[in-house]
Design a protein around this motif. Structure first.
Motif, PDB file in Angstrom:
ATOM      1  N   PHE A  18      20.796  13.522 -18.995  1.00 16.36           N
ATOM      2  CA  PHE A  18      20.753  12.084 -19.267  1.00 16.36           C
ATOM      3  C   PHE A  18      19.761  11.428 -18.313  1.00 16.36           C
ATOM      4  O   PHE A  18      19.861  11.564 -17.091  1.00 16.36           O
ATOM      5  N   SER A  19      18.796  10.723 -18.862  1.00 21.40           N
ATOM      6  CA  SER A  19      17.720  10.130 -18.061  1.00 21.40           C
ATOM      7  C   SER A  19      18.155   8.845 -17.365  1.00 21.40           C
ATOM      8  O   SER A  19      18.757   7.959 -17.983  1.00 21.40           O
ATOM      9  N   LEU A  20      17.834   8.762 -16.080  1.00 19.08           N
ATOM     10  CA  LEU A  20      18.042   7.530 -15.311  1.00 19.08           C
ATOM     11  C   LEU A  20      16.727   6.781 -15.094  1.00 19.08           C
ATOM     12  O   LEU A  20      16.714   5.742 -14.434  1.00 19.08           O
ATOM     13  N   ASP A  21      15.641   7.306 -15.637  1.00 17.39           N
ATOM     14  CA  ASP A  21      14.321   6.712 -15.422  1.00 17.39           C
ATOM     15  C   ASP A  21      14.305   5.225 -15.759  1.00 17.39           C
ATOM     16  O   ASP A  21      14.744   4.814 -16.839  1.00 17.39           O
ATOM     17  N   HIS A  22      13.823   4.431 -14.831  1.00 16.59           N
ATOM     18  CA  HIS A  22      13.622   2.984 -14.968  1.00 16.59           C
ATOM     19  C   HIS A  22      14.928   2.188 -15.082  1.00 16.59           C
ATOM     20  O   HIS A  22      14.899   1.020 -15.447  1.00 16.59           O
ATOM     21  N   LYS A  23      16.059   2.809 -14.760  1.00 15.44           N
ATOM     22  CA  LYS A  23      17.335   2.097 -14.800  1.00 15.44           C
ATOM     23  C   LYS A  23      17.683   1.615 -13.389  1.00 15.44           C
ATOM     24  O   LYS A  23      17.561   2.348 -12.430  1.00 15.44           O
ATOM     25  N   VAL A  24      18.104   0.362 -13.279  1.00  9.39           N
ATOM     26  CA  VAL A  24      18.542  -0.201 -12.006  1.00  9.39           C
ATOM     27  C   VAL A  24      20.062  -0.347 -12.059  1.00  9.39           C
ATOM     28  O   VAL A  24      20.603  -0.923 -13.002  1.00  9.39           O
ATOM     29  N   GLU A  25      20.741   0.178 -11.063  1.00 10.47           N
ATOM     30  CA  GLU A  25      22.202   0.123 -10.930  1.00 10.47           C
ATOM     31  C   GLU A  25      22.945   0.625 -12.178  1.00 10.47           C
ATOM     32  O   GLU A  25      23.810  -0.074 -12.716  1.00 10.47           O
ATOM     33  N   PRO A  26      22.640   1.849 -12.648  1.00 11.70           N
ATOM     34  CA  PRO A  26      23.358   2.381 -13.807  1.00 11.70           C
ATOM     35  C   PRO A  26      24.839   2.569 -13.491  1.00 11.70           C
ATOM     36  O   PRO A  26      25.199   3.140 -12.463  1.00 11.70           O
ATOM     37  N   THR A  27      25.682   2.054 -14.378  1.00 12.14           N
ATOM     38  CA  THR A  27      27.127   2.156 -14.214  1.00 12.14           C
ATOM     39  C   THR A  27      27.718   2.683 -15.515  1.00 12.14           C
ATOM     40  O   THR A  27      27.486   2.114 -16.579  1.00 12.14           O
ATOM     41  N   PHE A  28      28.481   3.770 -15.411  1.00  8.65           N
ATOM     42  CA  PHE A  28      29.071   4.430 -16.568  1.00  8.65           C
ATOM     43  C   PHE A  28      30.507   3.944 -16.760  1.00  8.65           C
ATOM     44  O   PHE A  28      31.316   4.022 -15.842  1.00  8.65           O
ATOM     45  N   TYR A  29      30.812   3.453 -17.965  1.00  5.15           N
ATOM     46  CA  TYR A  29      32.151   2.991 -18.325  1.00  5.15           C
ATOM     47  C   TYR A  29      32.698   3.910 -19.410  1.00  5.15           C
ATOM     48  O   TYR A  29      32.030   4.154 -20.414  1.00  5.15           O
ATOM     49  N   ASN A  30      33.922   4.390 -19.218  1.00  5.59           N
ATOM     50  CA  ASN A  30      34.556   5.253 -20.197  1.00  5.59           C
ATOM     51  C   ASN A  30      35.471   4.423 -21.090  1.00  5.59           C
ATOM     52  O   ASN A  30      36.562   4.029 -20.683  1.00  5.59           O
ATOM     53  N   ILE A  37      32.716  13.542 -17.254  1.00  5.12           N
ATOM     54  CA  ILE A  37      32.230  14.006 -15.959  1.00  5.12           C
ATOM     55  C   ILE A  37      30.769  13.577 -15.831  1.00  5.12           C
ATOM     56  O   ILE A  37      29.926  13.972 -16.634  1.00  5.12           O
ATOM     57  N   VAL A  38      30.482  12.753 -14.820  1.00  2.00           N
ATOM     58  CA  VAL A  38      29.116  12.307 -14.541  1.00  2.00           C
ATOM     59  C   VAL A  38      28.772  12.752 -13.123  1.00  2.00           C
ATOM     60  O   VAL A  38      29.415  12.318 -12.167  1.00  2.00           O
ATOM     61  N   ALA A  51      26.406   4.957 -10.611  1.00  2.59           N
ATOM     62  CA  ALA A  51      25.595   6.128 -10.282  1.00  2.59           C
ATOM     63  C   ALA A  51      24.308   5.781  -9.543  1.00  2.59           C
ATOM     64  O   ALA A  51      23.610   6.672  -9.085  1.00  2.59           O
ATOM     65  N   GLY A  52      23.984   4.528  -9.389  1.00  3.10           N
ATOM     66  CA  GLY A  52      22.729   4.153  -8.744  1.00  3.10           C
ATOM     67  C   GLY A  52      22.954   3.431  -7.436  1.00  3.10           C
ATOM     68  O   GLY A  52      24.075   3.115  -7.061  1.00  3.10           O
ATOM     69  N   ALA A  53      21.877   3.195  -6.748  1.00  5.17           N
ATOM     70  CA  ALA A  53      21.912   2.432  -5.506  1.00  5.17           C
ATOM     71  C   ALA A  53      21.493   0.995  -5.796  1.00  5.17           C
ATOM     72  O   ALA A  53      20.567   0.756  -6.577  1.00  5.17           O
ATOM     73  N   THR A  54      22.150   0.038  -5.188  1.00  8.08           N
ATOM     74  CA  THR A  54      21.874  -1.374  -5.426  1.00  8.08           C
ATOM     75  C   THR A  54      20.417  -1.711  -5.137  1.00  8.08           C
ATOM     76  O   THR A  54      19.916  -1.431  -4.048  1.00  8.08           O
ATOM     77  N   GLY A  55      19.752  -2.278  -6.142  1.00 11.54           N
ATOM     78  CA  GLY A  55      18.388  -2.747  -5.979  1.00 11.54           C
ATOM     79  C   GLY A  55      17.304  -1.696  -6.143  1.00 11.54           C
ATOM     80  O   GLY A  55      16.121  -2.007  -6.031  1.00 11.54           O
ATOM     81  N   TYR A  77      25.693   1.079 -18.577  1.00 12.76           N
ATOM     82  CA  TYR A  77      25.080  -0.244 -18.462  1.00 12.76           C
ATOM     83  C   TYR A  77      24.093  -0.216 -17.306  1.00 12.76           C
ATOM     84  O   TYR A  77      24.359   0.400 -16.268  1.00 12.76           O
ATOM     85  N   TYR A  78      22.955  -0.877 -17.475  1.00 14.10           N
ATOM     86  CA  TYR A  78      21.922  -0.882 -16.438  1.00 14.10           C
ATOM     87  C   TYR A  78      20.968  -2.045 -16.656  1.00 14.10           C
ATOM     88  O   TYR A  78      20.952  -2.679 -17.712  1.00 14.10           O
ATOM     89  N   VAL A  79      20.184  -2.308 -15.633  1.00  9.11           N
ATOM     90  CA  VAL A  79      19.153  -3.339 -15.700  1.00  9.11           C
ATOM     91  C   VAL A  79      17.790  -2.656 -15.844  1.00  9.11           C
ATOM     92  O   VAL A  79      17.511  -1.662 -15.163  1.00  9.11           O
TER      93      VAL A  79
END
Length: 85
Positions: A18-30, A37-38, A51-55, A77-79
């Motif tokens: 699963f790609s995180l490229d260009h995602k800011v603060e990715p958060t996985f909701y079940n 499992i992430v 799963a990401g670091a703030t900012g 969800y991500y920015v």
């Protein structure tokens, strides 16, 4: 001030890369009825995992895997950063 657009990706099956490229603060909701499992973190139904670091804009891939049977409904969800004119 930096601009960004909030969006999400629906995950309904295992995604070993699963790609995180260009995602800011990715958060996985079940939202499903089976565990997810992430990156070796177990997300039970109704829970979330950031799963990401703030900012920071993320890069790379991570594994997402469903455990057991039941409804598979995980949303990331991500920015997405937006260019300013």
């Amino acid at each position: 001030m930096q601009l960004g657009k909030l969006t999400f990706t629906l995950i309904e099956e295992d995604a070993p890369d699963f790609s995180l490229d260009h995602k800011v603060e990715p958060t996985f909701y079940n939202f499903g009825t089976t565990d997810v499992i992430v990156m070796q973190a177990r997300i039970k139904p109704g829970e979330c995992f950031q799963a990401g670091a703030t900012g920071f804009e993320m890069t790379g891939t991570i594994p997402v895997r469903f455990v057991g049977t039941g409804k598979k409904d995980c949303k990331c969800y991500y920015v997405v950063p937006q260019n300013q004119c």
